[in-house]
Design a protein around this motif. Structure first.
Motif, mmCIF file in Angstrom:
data_model
loop_
_atom_site.group_PDB
_atom_site.id
_atom_site.type_symbol
_atom_site.label_atom_id
_atom_site.label_comp_id
_atom_site.label_asym_id
_atom_site.label_seq_id
_atom_site.Cartn_x
_atom_site.Cartn_y
_atom_site.Cartn_z
ATOM 1 N N UNK A 1 30.375 36.193 32.033
ATOM 2 C CA UNK A 1 31.658 36.306 30.928
ATOM 3 C C UNK A 1 32.858 36.964 31.427
ATOM 4 N N UNK A 2 33.885 36.530 30.893
ATOM 5 C CA UNK A 2 35.096 36.972 31.519
ATOM 6 C C UNK A 2 35.506 38.024 30.828
ATOM 7 N N UNK A 3 36.238 39.178 31.568
ATOM 8 C CA UNK A 3 36.518 40.459 31.079
ATOM 9 C C UNK A 3 38.053 40.543 31.723
ATOM 10 N N UNK A 4 38.775 41.388 31.076
ATOM 11 C CA UNK A 4 40.334 41.617 31.446
ATOM 12 C C UNK A 4 40.341 43.102 31.536
ATOM 13 N N UNK A 5 40.744 43.838 32.809
ATOM 14 C CA UNK A 5 40.532 45.213 33.051
ATOM 15 C C UNK A 5 41.961 45.666 33.840
ATOM 16 N N UNK B 1 43.752 42.024 34.850
ATOM 17 C CA UNK B 1 43.098 41.238 36.018
ATOM 18 C C UNK B 1 41.917 40.769 35.378
ATOM 19 N N UNK B 2 41.686 39.458 35.754
ATOM 20 C CA UNK B 2 40.487 38.802 35.099
ATOM 21 C C UNK B 2 39.336 38.816 36.219
ATOM 22 N N UNK B 3 38.230 39.087 35.519
ATOM 23 C CA UNK B 3 36.903 39.161 36.359
ATOM 24 C C UNK B 3 35.787 38.320 35.690
ATOM 25 N N UNK B 4 34.851 37.879 36.334
ATOM 26 C CA UNK B 4 33.724 37.048 35.657
ATOM 27 C C UNK B 4 32.587 37.768 36.056
ATOM 28 N N UNK B 5 31.806 38.288 35.147
ATOM 29 C CA UNK B 5 30.573 39.007 35.538
ATOM 30 C C UNK B 5 29.457 38.523 34.896
ATOM 31 N N UNK B 6 28.413 38.688 35.630
ATOM 32 C CA UNK B 6 27.098 38.368 34.990
ATOM 33 C C UNK B 6 26.817 39.021 33.572
ATOM 34 N N UNK C 1 31.793 49.213 26.985
ATOM 35 C CA UNK C 1 32.021 48.561 25.767
ATOM 36 C C UNK C 1 32.336 48.979 24.575
ATOM 37 N N UNK C 2 31.643 50.224 24.406
ATOM 38 C CA UNK C 2 32.005 51.353 23.418
ATOM 39 C C UNK C 2 33.444 51.589 23.360
ATOM 40 N N UNK C 3 34.078 51.756 24.732
ATOM 41 C CA UNK C 3 35.424 52.251 24.739
ATOM 42 C C UNK C 3 36.455 51.031 24.433
ATOM 43 N N UNK C 4 36.092 49.886 24.643
ATOM 44 C CA UNK C 4 36.727 48.778 24.194
ATOM 45 C C UNK C 4 36.924 48.582 22.748
ATOM 46 N N UNK C 5 35.465 48.775 22.233
ATOM 47 C CA UNK C 5 35.609 48.690 20.692
ATOM 48 C C UNK C 5 36.526 49.611 20.111
ATOM 49 N N UNK C 6 36.301 50.902 20.334
ATOM 50 C CA UNK C 6 37.263 51.989 19.850
ATOM 51 C C UNK C 6 38.679 51.620 19.970
ATOM 52 N N UNK D 1 38.534 42.706 26.473
ATOM 53 C CA UNK D 1 39.308 43.360 27.444
ATOM 54 C C UNK D 1 38.671 44.907 27.415
ATOM 55 N N UNK D 2 38.702 45.381 28.908
ATOM 56 C CA UNK D 2 38.074 46.559 28.886
ATOM 57 C C UNK D 2 38.947 47.724 29.187
ATOM 58 N N UNK D 3 39.322 48.748 28.839
ATOM 59 C CA UNK D 3 40.090 49.855 28.745
ATOM 60 C C UNK D 3 39.895 50.606 29.868
ATOM 61 N N UNK D 4 39.968 50.255 30.925
ATOM 62 C CA UNK D 4 39.955 51.400 32.171
ATOM 63 C C UNK D 4 40.596 50.879 33.292
ATOM 64 N N UNK D 5 40.837 51.522 34.207
ATOM 65 C CA UNK D 5 41.487 50.897 35.539
ATOM 66 C C UNK D 5 40.483 50.010 36.443
ATOM 67 N N UNK D 6 41.036 49.330 36.981
ATOM 68 C CA UNK D 6 40.485 48.428 37.959
ATOM 69 C C UNK D 6 39.547 49.066 38.943
#
Length: 90
Positions: A30-34, A39-44, A57-62, A74-79
């Motif tokens: 899955x691609x996520x942006x952080x 920055x784009x990361x591809x995670x299992x 994921x809960x932070x992203x939803x909020x 999009x994940x709302x945290x630092x790299x």
């Protein structure tokens, strides 16, 4: 008998490849942006079941609801924080 989960993959692409981002994600990932620079990361996808990742994921939803302008999650945290959390999942 133990096994090791595949780690995150740092995806790199040029502006010309931006429209084909979904083609670059291998099956089972899955691609996520952080971070501020998105920055784009591809995670299992197996990370999605982990409690520490579910907190992200809960932070992203909020923050974003279900509207992610980058076309991926999009994940709302630092790299740094993201890498610390995912390194514990490997």
């Amino acid at each position: 008998m133990g096994f090791r989960l595949p780690g995150i993959r740092r995806a790199s692409f040029s502006a010309n490849q931006a429209s084909s981002r979904s083609l670059e994600v291998p099956k089972g990932y899955l691609a996520v942006y952080v971070g501020e620079k998105q920055k784009r990361f591809v995670i299992p996808i197996s990370y999605l079941n982990q409690p520490s990742f579910q907190d992200l994921l809960s932070q992203a939803q909020e923050e974003f609801g279900y509207d992610h302008p980058m076309g991926g999650l999009t994940i709302p945290c630092s790299e740094y924080v993201f890498q610390q959390i995912t390194s514990q999942l490997e």
